[in-house]
Design an enzyme around this catalytic site. Structure first.
Site, PDB file in Angstrom:
ATOM      1  N   PHE A 123       0.981  -1.201  -0.300  1.00 57.56           N
ATOM      2  CA  PHE A 123      -0.010   0.021  -0.023  1.00 57.56           C
ATOM      3  C   PHE A 123       0.925   1.332  -0.085  1.00 57.56           C
ATOM      4  CE2 PHE A 123      -1.492   3.057   3.029  1.00 57.56           C
ATOM      5  CZ  PHE A 123      -2.891   3.288   2.501  1.00 57.56           C
ATOM      6  N   PRO A 128       8.079  11.464  -0.365  1.00 56.90           N
ATOM      7  CA  PRO A 128       9.156  12.405   0.398  1.00 56.90           C
ATOM      8  C   PRO A 128       8.434  13.302   0.963  1.00 56.90           C
ATOM      9  CG  PRO A 128       9.863  11.231  -1.585  1.00 56.90           C
ATOM     10  CD  PRO A 128       8.452  10.890  -1.577  1.00 56.90           C
ATOM     11  N   TRP A 156       8.986   4.650   2.221  1.00 57.88           N
ATOM     12  CA  TRP A 156       8.481   4.058   3.628  1.00 57.88           C
ATOM     13  C   TRP A 156       7.435   3.032   3.506  1.00 57.88           C
ATOM     14  CZ3 TRP A 156      12.419   4.562   6.286  1.00 57.88           C
ATOM     15  CH2 TRP A 156      13.174   5.829   6.366  1.00 57.88           C
ATOM     16  N   ARG A 268      15.535 -15.038  37.874  1.00 58.46           N
ATOM     17  CA  ARG A 268      16.708 -14.288  38.341  1.00 58.46           C
ATOM     18  C   ARG A 268      16.524 -13.912  39.931  1.00 58.46           C
ATOM     19  NH1 ARG A 268      21.590 -12.841  37.366  1.00 58.46           N
ATOM     20  NH2 ARG A 268      22.264 -10.525  38.059  1.00 58.46           N
ATOM     21  N   GLN A 336      13.985  -3.056  31.229  1.00 62.21           N
ATOM     22  CA  GLN A 336      14.193  -2.835  32.357  1.00 62.21           C
ATOM     23  C   GLN A 336      14.522  -3.950  33.626  1.00 62.21           C
ATOM     24  OE1 GLN A 336      15.439   0.178  32.935  1.00 62.21           O
ATOM     25  NE2 GLN A 336      15.911   0.384  35.091  1.00 62.21           N
ATOM     26  N   ILE A 337      13.354  -4.707  33.507  1.00 65.43           N
ATOM     27  CA  ILE A 337      13.218  -5.986  34.433  1.00 65.43           C
ATOM     28  C   ILE A 337      14.336  -7.096  34.190  1.00 65.43           C
ATOM     29  CG2 ILE A 337      11.864  -7.824  34.994  1.00 65.43           C
ATOM     30  CD1 ILE A 337       9.398  -5.938  34.820  1.00 65.43           C
ATOM     31  N   HIS A 338      14.651  -7.180  33.006  1.00 67.70           N
ATOM     32  CA  HIS A 338      15.806  -8.130  32.427  1.00 67.70           C
ATOM     33  C   HIS A 338      17.355  -7.352  32.640  1.00 67.70           C
ATOM     34  CE1 HIS A 338      12.463  -9.904  29.916  1.00 67.70           C
ATOM     35  NE2 HIS A 338      13.276 -10.853  30.011  1.00 67.70           N
ATOM     36  N   GLY A 340      20.897  -5.938  32.614  1.00 70.91           N
ATOM     37  CA  GLY A 340      21.869  -6.016  31.691  1.00 70.91           C
ATOM     38  C   GLY A 340      21.706  -6.812  30.605  1.00 70.91           C
ATOM     39  N   GLU A 363       1.027   4.470   9.981  1.00 73.45           N
ATOM     40  CA  GLU A 363      -0.292   4.730  10.101  1.00 73.45           C
ATOM     41  C   GLU A 363      -1.066   5.846  10.848  1.00 73.45           C
ATOM     42  OE1 GLU A 363      -2.316   0.638   9.947  1.00 73.45           O
ATOM     43  OE2 GLU A 363      -0.573   0.018   9.223  1.00 73.45           O
TER      44      GLU A 363
HETATM   45  C1  FAD Z   1       8.772   0.839   9.022  1.00 75.83           C
HETATM   46  C2  FAD Z   1       7.686   1.632   8.371  1.00 75.83           C
HETATM   47  C3  FAD Z   1       6.769   1.258   7.629  1.00 75.83           C
HETATM   48  C4  FAD Z   1       5.818   2.030   6.838  1.00 75.83           C
HETATM   49  N1  FAD Z   1       4.917   1.519   5.901  1.00 75.83           N
HETATM   50  C5  FAD Z   1       4.274   2.375   5.169  1.00 75.83           C
HETATM   51  C6  FAD Z   1       3.522   1.571   4.042  1.00 75.83           C
HETATM   52  O1  FAD Z   1       3.182   0.373   3.780  1.00 75.83           O
HETATM   53  N2  FAD Z   1       2.803   2.568   3.374  1.00 75.83           N
HETATM   54  C7  FAD Z   1       2.713   3.885   3.453  1.00 75.83           C
HETATM   55  O2  FAD Z   1       2.149   4.574   2.770  1.00 75.83           O
HETATM   56  N3  FAD Z   1       3.451   4.503   4.501  1.00 75.83           N
HETATM   57  C8  FAD Z   1       4.290   3.749   5.283  1.00 75.83           C
HETATM   58  N4  FAD Z   1       5.223   4.373   6.059  1.00 75.83           N
HETATM   59  C9  FAD Z   1       5.263   5.633   6.312  1.00 75.83           C
HETATM   60  C10 FAD Z   1       4.625   6.177   7.825  1.00 75.83           C
HETATM   61  O3  FAD Z   1       2.941   6.129   7.631  1.00 75.83           O
HETATM   62  C11 FAD Z   1       4.973   7.691   7.778  1.00 75.83           C
HETATM   63  O4  FAD Z   1       6.309   7.737   8.238  1.00 75.83           O
HETATM   64  C12 FAD Z   1       4.145   8.199   8.894  1.00 75.83           C
HETATM   65  O5  FAD Z   1       2.913   8.652   8.548  1.00 75.83           O
HETATM   66  C13 FAD Z   1       4.699   9.896   9.274  1.00 75.83           C
HETATM   67  O6  FAD Z   1       5.293  10.457   7.994  1.00 75.83           O
HETATM   68  P1  FAD Z   1       6.579  11.164   8.025  1.00 75.83           P
HETATM   69  O7  FAD Z   1       7.429   9.976   8.272  1.00 75.83           O
HETATM   70  O8  FAD Z   1       6.728  11.997   6.882  1.00 75.83           O
HETATM   71  O9  FAD Z   1       6.736  12.128   9.186  1.00 75.83           O
HETATM   72  P2  FAD Z   1       6.183  13.453   9.110  1.00 75.83           P
HETATM   73  O10 FAD Z   1       4.689  13.740   8.662  1.00 75.83           O
HETATM   74  O11 FAD Z   1       7.342  14.405   8.563  1.00 75.83           O
HETATM   75  O12 FAD Z   1       6.139  13.912  10.877  1.00 75.83           O
HETATM   76  C14 FAD Z   1       7.501  14.224  11.579  1.00 75.83           C
HETATM   77  C15 FAD Z   1       6.795  14.797  13.027  1.00 75.83           C
HETATM   78  O13 FAD Z   1       5.874  15.865  12.845  1.00 75.83           O
HETATM   79  C16 FAD Z   1       4.747  15.449  13.365  1.00 75.83           C
HETATM   80  N5  FAD Z   1       3.686  16.401  12.630  1.00 75.83           N
HETATM   81  C17 FAD Z   1       3.652  16.337  11.512  1.00 75.83           C
HETATM   82  N6  FAD Z   1       2.522  17.095  11.177  1.00 75.83           N
HETATM   83  C18 FAD Z   1       2.075  17.604  12.174  1.00 75.83           C
HETATM   84  C19 FAD Z   1       0.848  18.346  12.598  1.00 75.83           C
HETATM   85  N7  FAD Z   1       0.002  18.951  11.868  1.00 75.83           N
HETATM   86  N8  FAD Z   1       0.606  18.572  14.043  1.00 75.83           N
HETATM   87  C20 FAD Z   1       1.805  18.135  14.998  1.00 75.83           C
HETATM   88  N9  FAD Z   1       2.590  17.515  14.683  1.00 75.83           N
HETATM   89  C21 FAD Z   1       2.781  17.237  13.469  1.00 75.83           C
HETATM   90  C22 FAD Z   1       4.651  14.117  13.340  1.00 75.83           C
HETATM   91  O14 FAD Z   1       3.679  13.644  14.265  1.00 75.83           O
HETATM   92  C23 FAD Z   1       6.201  13.482  13.529  1.00 75.83           C
HETATM   93  O15 FAD Z   1       6.133  13.661  14.902  1.00 75.83           O
HETATM   94  C24 FAD Z   1       5.934   3.425   6.843  1.00 75.83           C
HETATM   95  C25 FAD Z   1       6.824   3.837   7.702  1.00 75.83           C
HETATM   96  C26 FAD Z   1       7.633   3.333   8.406  1.00 75.83           C
HETATM   97  C27 FAD Z   1       8.909   3.780   9.429  1.00 75.83           C
END
Ligand code: FAD
Length: 379
Positions: A123, A128, A156, A268, A336-338, A340, A363
């Site tokens: 999905f 970026p 991602w 432990r 923490q419970i585990h 080192g 998500e």
């Molecule tokens: C392992 C992994 C698997 C993933 N799998 C999928 C996938 O299958 N499909 C897919 O589409 N995506 C996927 N993602 C992407 C994921 O959904 C996004 O990383 C996530 O939605 C956050 O977007 P960002 O990384 O661009 O962070 P950003 O949106 O840049 O956010 C950076 C920080 O700013 C905060 N922030 C942003 N806007 C606001 C606001 N309006 N108010 C307050 N705080 C805010 C965020 O909460 C966060 O703390 C995956 C990510 C990872 C790490």
């Protein structure tokens, strides 16, 4: 503790638990170190029906409800967060847009092999420049005769490379933001579509996550899902279901972390007695158990709301926020419970600690869930 589950739901829990304990647990730690995609586990999940639990039987699934699917993910996550995430991305995120908004032809061609576990789904929403602000999609799709021409990139994305079918969003009316986004199906191997190298992540090592690239990628006109410019609601619906699945992961991983803490604390010995006899340690575990049970109760309630066809966006946001933060906290306390040895790779708890962190990000981050909850409160 009874959660008033049906016989079928208990039965499916039993099947998932047996699979997790007998086939995942013995090799999960070792496999994590390899960073390899767990094809053998995925094949077994297909045989057991776990890749189409809540898909109707006519479309190749088991025909159970979303609560049963959550229970399966919960049990698997007690041993492997990576496998639970692979299933979540495939079923809740990948299959659901097709089930809810796909044409009959699309369901026959893509949903049936997915639900049977013959082909994995992925999905692709995040880009970026479009993470939390998913409406900021820059990938475009332009209709040219009988084909859509897609240009742009995604990042991602879970199940990259392993998946055969990719459900993605693209802007079809760039000036209109959320109201100009459409969902499409792109098959692996389509000219102009390339899958990037998996990212090196801090956890969930057996799940592949990375970039997708589209360069004049042509797909048939009929690969559009739902209506033109109506892709955003389709994805939001998918994300609501995904929040149930990711919360099921949180409950399962936290339970796995608690189980390990209880067992270790009884073994432990310090100051002449097992550390479980120290009230500080016992009270940590009491708090962990209470918070897991609260999350599980809310998880089953929200899944039941979904199964009854009730609106549940607000409740799903609360569930996802609470259970993901809970899981991070419980894994931290278990480590923490585990002491080192918990900080070492001799035992499993550091894997849970690393894996848990994704749950507060993917998500919809914790902050995004608060936007959803407060938005409803203040409306
Ligand atoms: C392992 C992994 C698997 C993933 N799998 C999928 C996938 O299958 N499909 C897919 O589409 N995506 C996927 N993602 C992407 C994921 O959904 C996004 O990383 C996530 O939605 C956050 O977007 P960002 O990384 O661009 O962070 P950003 O949106 O840049 O956010 C950076 C920080 O700013 C905060 N922030 C942003 N806007 C606001 C606001 N309006 N108010 C307050 N705080 C805010 C965020 O909460 C966060 O703390 C995956 C990510 C990872 C790490």
């Amino acid at each position: 503790m009874s959660h008033f589950l049906t016989e079928e739901q208990e039965l499916m829990r039993g099947v998932a638990r047996e699979f997790a304990q007998q086939e995942i647990a013995p090799i999960a730690k070792q496999l994590d170190a390899t960073h390899e995609f767990p094809w053998a586990w995925v094949k077994r999940c297909a045989e057991l029906g776990f890749l189409g639990v809540s898909i109707p039987e006519e479309y190749g699934g088991v025909g159970a409800d979303v609560l049963t699917e959550a229970i399966v993910i919960e049990e698997i996550a007690r041993e492997s967060g990576s496998l639970a995430l692979i299933i979540d991305a495939h079923t809740s995120l990948g299959c659901m847009p097709l089930l809810h908004a796909g044409t009959e032809e699309q369901k026959q061609k893509y949903l049936i092999p997915a639900a049977k576990g013959e082909k994995l789904m992925s999905f692709g929403l995040t880009e970026p420049g479009a993470g939390s602000d998913a409406g900021g999609t820059k990938t475009t799709a332009v209709l040219d005769g009988d084909e859509w021409v897609i240009n742009g990139s995604k990042c991602w994305i879970t199940n990259i490379g392993a998946a055969e079918t990719y459900i993605i969003t693209a802007s079809t009316d760039p000036g209109k933001g959320n109201k100009g986004i459409t969902a499409f199906i792109v098959e692996k191997g389509t000219p102009g579509f390339e899958v990037g190298k998996p990212e090196v992540k801090m956890g969930l090592n057996n799940s592949l996550t990375g970039e997708l690239f589209f360069k004049n990628c042509r797909i048939p006109k009929k690969n559009m899902i739902g209506e033109l410019n109506k892709g955003f609601p389709v994805f939001l619906q998918g994300l609501d279901e995904g929040r149930i699945a990711i919360s099921a992961m949180a409950v399962g991983m936290a339970q796995g972390a608690l189980d390990r803490a209880v067992a270790y604390s009884k073994e432990r010995v310090q100051f002449g007695k097992p550390i479980s006899k120290f009230q500080a340690i016992a009270f940590y575990m009491a708090d962990m158990a209470m918070k897991i049970e609260l999350s599980r109760t809310l998880l089953y309630r929200v899944a039941r709301m979904r199964d009854e066809g009730l609106p549940y966006t607000y409740e799903a946001a609360m569930l996802k926020l609470y259970s993901s933060e809970m899981c991070v906290e419980v894994c931290d306390k278990s480590l923490q419970i585990h002491g080192g040895i918990g900080y070492s790779n001799q035992i499993d708890i550091e894997r849970f600690y690393r894996d848990a962190k994704l749950l507060t990000i993917g998500e919809g981050t914790s902050e995004v869930q608060k936007i959803v909850i407060s938005g409803r409160l203040l409306a």
